[in-house]
Motif scaffolding. Structure first.
Motif, PDB file in Angstrom:
ATOM      1  N   ARG A   1      35.310 -32.328  18.322  1.00  0.00           N
ATOM      2  CA  ARG A   1      37.100 -32.360  18.563  1.00  0.00           C
ATOM      3  C   ARG A   1      37.082 -33.833  19.798  1.00  0.00           C
ATOM      4  NH1 ARG A   1      38.515 -27.800  22.031  1.00  0.00           N
ATOM      5  NH2 ARG A   1      36.401 -27.593  22.753  1.00  0.00           N
ATOM      6  N   VAL A   2      38.062 -35.134  19.693  1.00  0.00           N
ATOM      7  CA  VAL A   2      38.256 -36.272  20.290  1.00  0.00           C
ATOM      8  C   VAL A   2      39.502 -35.882  21.016  1.00  0.00           C
ATOM      9  CG1 VAL A   2      38.087 -38.238  20.437  1.00  0.00           C
ATOM     10  CG2 VAL A   2      36.904 -36.966  19.327  1.00  0.00           C
ATOM     11  N   THR A   3      39.761 -36.437  22.613  1.00  0.00           N
ATOM     12  CA  THR A   3      40.474 -36.445  22.743  1.00  0.00           C
ATOM     13  C   THR A   3      41.100 -37.558  23.391  1.00  0.00           C
ATOM     14  OG1 THR A   3      40.496 -33.631  23.487  1.00  0.00           O
ATOM     15  CG2 THR A   3      42.529 -35.328  25.204  1.00  0.00           C
ATOM     16  N   VAL A   4      42.111 -38.225  23.497  1.00  0.00           N
ATOM     17  CA  VAL A   4      42.486 -39.598  23.624  1.00  0.00           C
ATOM     18  C   VAL A   4      44.006 -39.914  24.632  1.00  0.00           C
ATOM     19  CG1 VAL A   4      43.128 -41.938  22.989  1.00  0.00           C
ATOM     20  CG2 VAL A   4      41.223 -40.548  21.832  1.00  0.00           C
TER      21      VAL A   4
ATOM     22  N   GLU B   1      22.461 -40.711  22.365  1.00  0.00           N
ATOM     23  CA  GLU B   1      23.608 -39.207  22.493  1.00  0.00           C
ATOM     24  C   GLU B   1      23.869 -39.241  23.331  1.00  0.00           C
ATOM     25  OE1 GLU B   1      22.867 -34.642  21.191  1.00  0.00           O
ATOM     26  OE2 GLU B   1      20.818 -35.973  21.670  1.00  0.00           O
ATOM     27  N   LEU B   2      25.399 -38.799  23.111  1.00  0.00           N
ATOM     28  CA  LEU B   2      26.539 -38.384  24.104  1.00  0.00           C
ATOM     29  C   LEU B   2      27.292 -37.337  24.169  1.00  0.00           C
ATOM     30  CD1 LEU B   2      27.450 -39.674  27.122  1.00  0.00           C
ATOM     31  CD2 LEU B   2      28.909 -40.665  25.605  1.00  0.00           C
ATOM     32  N   ALA B   3      27.040 -36.043  25.305  1.00  0.00           N
ATOM     33  CA  ALA B   3      27.272 -35.356  24.856  1.00  0.00           C
ATOM     34  C   ALA B   3      28.510 -34.183  25.582  1.00  0.00           C
ATOM     35  CB  ALA B   3      26.310 -34.242  24.309  1.00  0.00           C
ATOM     36  N   ARG B   4      29.645 -33.580  26.119  1.00  0.00           N
ATOM     37  CA  ARG B   4      30.385 -32.842  26.306  1.00  0.00           C
ATOM     38  C   ARG B   4      30.817 -34.597  27.647  1.00  0.00           C
ATOM     39  NH1 ARG B   4      27.371 -29.800  25.164  1.00  0.00           N
ATOM     40  NH2 ARG B   4      25.427 -30.118  26.364  1.00  0.00           N
ATOM     41  N   ALA B   5      31.486 -35.709  27.210  1.00  0.00           N
ATOM     42  CA  ALA B   5      30.927 -36.579  28.335  1.00  0.00           C
ATOM     43  C   ALA B   5      32.835 -36.726  28.390  1.00  0.00           C
ATOM     44  CB  ALA B   5      30.621 -37.725  26.968  1.00  0.00           C
ATOM     45  N   LYS B   6      33.582 -37.769  29.020  1.00  0.00           N
ATOM     46  CA  LYS B   6      34.525 -38.509  29.559  1.00  0.00           C
ATOM     47  C   LYS B   6      34.572 -39.552  30.442  1.00  0.00           C
ATOM     48  CE  LYS B   6      36.380 -33.247  31.260  1.00  0.00           C
ATOM     49  NZ  LYS B   6      37.692 -32.942  32.098  1.00  0.00           N
ATOM     50  N   VAL B   7      35.387 -40.464  29.882  1.00  0.00           N
ATOM     51  CA  VAL B   7      34.959 -42.028  30.493  1.00  0.00           C
ATOM     52  C   VAL B   7      36.751 -41.927  30.687  1.00  0.00           C
ATOM     53  CG1 VAL B   7      35.614 -44.080  29.038  1.00  0.00           C
ATOM     54  CG2 VAL B   7      33.979 -42.207  28.390  1.00  0.00           C
ATOM     55  N   HIS B   8      36.540 -42.960  32.248  1.00  0.00           N
ATOM     56  CA  HIS B   8      38.101 -43.038  33.166  1.00  0.00           C
ATOM     57  C   HIS B   8      37.255 -44.531  32.996  1.00  0.00           C
ATOM     58  CE1 HIS B   8      39.024 -39.157  34.043  1.00  0.00           C
ATOM     59  NE2 HIS B   8      37.485 -38.808  34.064  1.00  0.00           N
ATOM     60  N   VAL B   9      38.664 -44.909  33.196  1.00  0.00           N
ATOM     61  CA  VAL B   9      39.654 -45.703  33.742  1.00  0.00           C
ATOM     62  C   VAL B   9      39.867 -46.727  35.098  1.00  0.00           C
ATOM     63  CG1 VAL B   9      39.288 -46.840  31.764  1.00  0.00           C
ATOM     64  CG2 VAL B   9      41.710 -46.437  32.391  1.00  0.00           C
TER      65      VAL B   9
ATOM     66  N   PRO C   1      42.422 -41.829  37.730  1.00  0.00           N
ATOM     67  CA  PRO C   1      41.872 -40.600  38.572  1.00  0.00           C
ATOM     68  C   PRO C   1      42.111 -39.327  37.851  1.00  0.00           C
ATOM     69  CG  PRO C   1      44.249 -41.605  39.223  1.00  0.00           C
ATOM     70  CD  PRO C   1      44.108 -42.477  38.470  1.00  0.00           C
ATOM     71  N   LEU C   2      43.544 -39.308  36.842  1.00  0.00           N
ATOM     72  CA  LEU C   2      43.170 -37.612  37.098  1.00  0.00           C
ATOM     73  C   LEU C   2      43.448 -38.052  35.457  1.00  0.00           C
ATOM     74  CD1 LEU C   2      46.114 -36.689  39.234  1.00  0.00           C
ATOM     75  CD2 LEU C   2      43.900 -36.405  39.384  1.00  0.00           C
ATOM     76  N   LEU C   3      43.170 -38.594  34.658  1.00  0.00           N
ATOM     77  CA  LEU C   3      43.764 -38.715  32.978  1.00  0.00           C
ATOM     78  C   LEU C   3      42.661 -39.485  32.718  1.00  0.00           C
ATOM     79  CD1 LEU C   3      45.579 -37.780  30.828  1.00  0.00           C
ATOM     80  CD2 LEU C   3      46.681 -39.982  31.006  1.00  0.00           C
ATOM     81  N   SER C   4      41.762 -39.166  32.083  1.00  0.00           N
ATOM     82  CA  SER C   4      40.488 -39.431  30.605  1.00  0.00           C
ATOM     83  C   SER C   4      41.485 -40.151  29.964  1.00  0.00           C
ATOM     84  CB  SER C   4      40.198 -38.224  30.524  1.00  0.00           C
ATOM     85  OG  SER C   4      39.485 -37.576  31.259  1.00  0.00           O
ATOM     86  N   LEU C   5      40.392 -41.320  30.112  1.00  0.00           N
ATOM     87  CA  LEU C   5      41.156 -42.644  28.294  1.00  0.00           C
ATOM     88  C   LEU C   5      40.421 -41.401  27.165  1.00  0.00           C
ATOM     89  CD1 LEU C   5      41.847 -45.442  28.187  1.00  0.00           C
ATOM     90  CD2 LEU C   5      39.711 -45.722  27.610  1.00  0.00           C
ATOM     91  N   ILE C   6      39.141 -41.136  27.173  1.00  0.00           N
ATOM     92  CA  ILE C   6      38.162 -39.991  26.071  1.00  0.00           C
ATOM     93  C   ILE C   6      38.265 -39.212  26.558  1.00  0.00           C
ATOM     94  CG2 ILE C   6      37.060 -41.816  25.801  1.00  0.00           C
ATOM     95  CD1 ILE C   6      37.464 -41.143  22.656  1.00  0.00           C
ATOM     96  N   GLU C   7      38.217 -37.723  25.811  1.00  0.00           N
ATOM     97  CA  GLU C   7      36.880 -36.545  26.355  1.00  0.00           C
ATOM     98  C   GLU C   7      35.905 -36.590  24.893  1.00  0.00           C
ATOM     99  OE1 GLU C   7      38.190 -33.243  28.040  1.00  0.00           O
ATOM    100  OE2 GLU C   7      39.589 -34.820  29.353  1.00  0.00           O
ATOM    101  N   LEU C   8      35.344 -36.577  25.049  1.00  0.00           N
ATOM    102  CA  LEU C   8      34.656 -36.054  23.512  1.00  0.00           C
ATOM    103  C   LEU C   8      33.163 -35.409  23.453  1.00  0.00           C
ATOM    104  CD1 LEU C   8      32.016 -37.771  23.362  1.00  0.00           C
ATOM    105  CD2 LEU C   8      33.669 -39.860  22.717  1.00  0.00           C
TER     106      LEU C   8
END
Length: 310
Positions: free
Chosen positions: A163-166, A120-128, A132-139
């Motif tokens: 919701r999913v933000t890319v 389970e993964l909740a309220r997560a942000k992935v960066h590459v 540094p300021l823009l998330s690759l994906i937020e869910l």
């Protein structure tokens, strides 16, 4: 008068024991209990897995970014956590935070009856690196579950509710196939939603798989390519127990047991007594003759004593 006491022969003792045992009732023969053996199942779960290649601006240096978060396996469990990584020549030597989440759990259990992996993964942000300021994906939330029970059909489930933000864009995921999100000057990300597969003994579920190709041109990063997996679970069913057939000794022979009818004398086993089926009758006749001879001898002695007195 001298008297002698004779001990019964071994054959006669065996005969007597056999007759007593037979008269006491039937003997129940029991085989050794059969034992069942089986193998434990297997399960694994991982919250996040990255397999990325980071190319620096001069394109001559490529730095791999391979990391896992909360990877566990059963029955031999292990736990590894990598929330941040440090790459030479990126972000001016500062650690790169790959994942930030309120909830990031992975569980794996396995025994002789069932095996289960759960993530389970909740309220997560992935960066590459390079963004540094823009998330690759937020869910908001992703879950994956794989269940394998002995003798049952394995089950794989994966969900991405909410919701999913890319790359800053809000997207709506569907099960129709991969979705590609493009951002000019940044790159593109292809998302594959809820991949599951099962066989007769295995199951695997992946909530979200990302194929990444971005060119941020920032923080000395030219390109970031590769894959990211979010919420993965697998399992393998325990092996069905196999009953071991009891084995009899090599020299064992089937017992010769027959029902006894009324008036029929018991018959001893020839292999045990060494005699024949007429042995009880011969023994009884011998006793009768012995008793008759003793009586005749006593009468003769009395007659001789009377004649002597006369």
């Amino acid at each position: 008068m001298n008297s002698t006491t004779s001990r019964p022969s071994a054959r006669r003792r065996t005969l007597a024991a056999a007759v007593v045992a037979f008269a006491a009732g039937p003997v129940l023969l029991t085989a050794p209990a059969a034992h069942a053996t089986g193998g434990e199942g297997r399960a694994s779960a991982v919250v996040l897995r990255t397999d990325l290649d980071v190319a620096l601006l001069n394109k001559a240096v490529h730095v791999p970014l391979t990391a896992t978060l909360n990877e566990v396996r059963a029955p031999a469990s292990a736990r590894r956590t990598a929330l941040t990584v440090t790459l030479d020549g990126v972000e001016q030597g500062r650690p790169v935070s790959v994942l930030k989440a309120d909830v990031a759990t992975a569980q794996a259990t396995a025994d002789g009856r069932r095996a289960e992996g759960r993530t389970e993964l909740a309220r997560a942000k992935v960066h590459v690196p390079g963004l540094p300021l823009l998330s690759l994906i937020e869910l908001e939330k992703v879950t994956a579950r794989a269940l394998c029970e002995a003798g049952g059909q394995p089950v794989a489930e994966a969900n991405v509710p909410g919701r999913v933000t890319v790359l800053g864009k809000r997207v709506t995921l569907t099960a129709g196939g991969p979705m590609t999100v493009e951002v000019p000057g940044v790159g593109e990300v292809t998302l594959t939603l809820s991949g599951t597969r099962t066989t007769s003994r295995t199951a695997a579920a992946t909530a979200l798989a990302l194929t990444v190709s971005v060119n941020p041109l920032k923080a000395n990063v030219a390109d970031v390519t590769g894959t990211i997996t979010l919420a993965e679970a697998t399992c393998e069913s325990p092996k069905a127990p196999a009953a071991a057939a009891p084995t009899a000794p090599a020299d064992a022979k089937p017992a010769d047991v027959r029902p006894q009818t009324a008036g029929e004398p018991p018959e001893a086993n020839l292999a045990e007594t060494g005699g024949s089926s007429l042995t009880p009758y011969l023994a009884g006749g011998s006793l009768a003759l012995l008793a008759g001879g003793a009586g005749a001898l006593a009468l003769t002695r009395r007659a001789r004593a009377a004649r002597t007195r006369g």
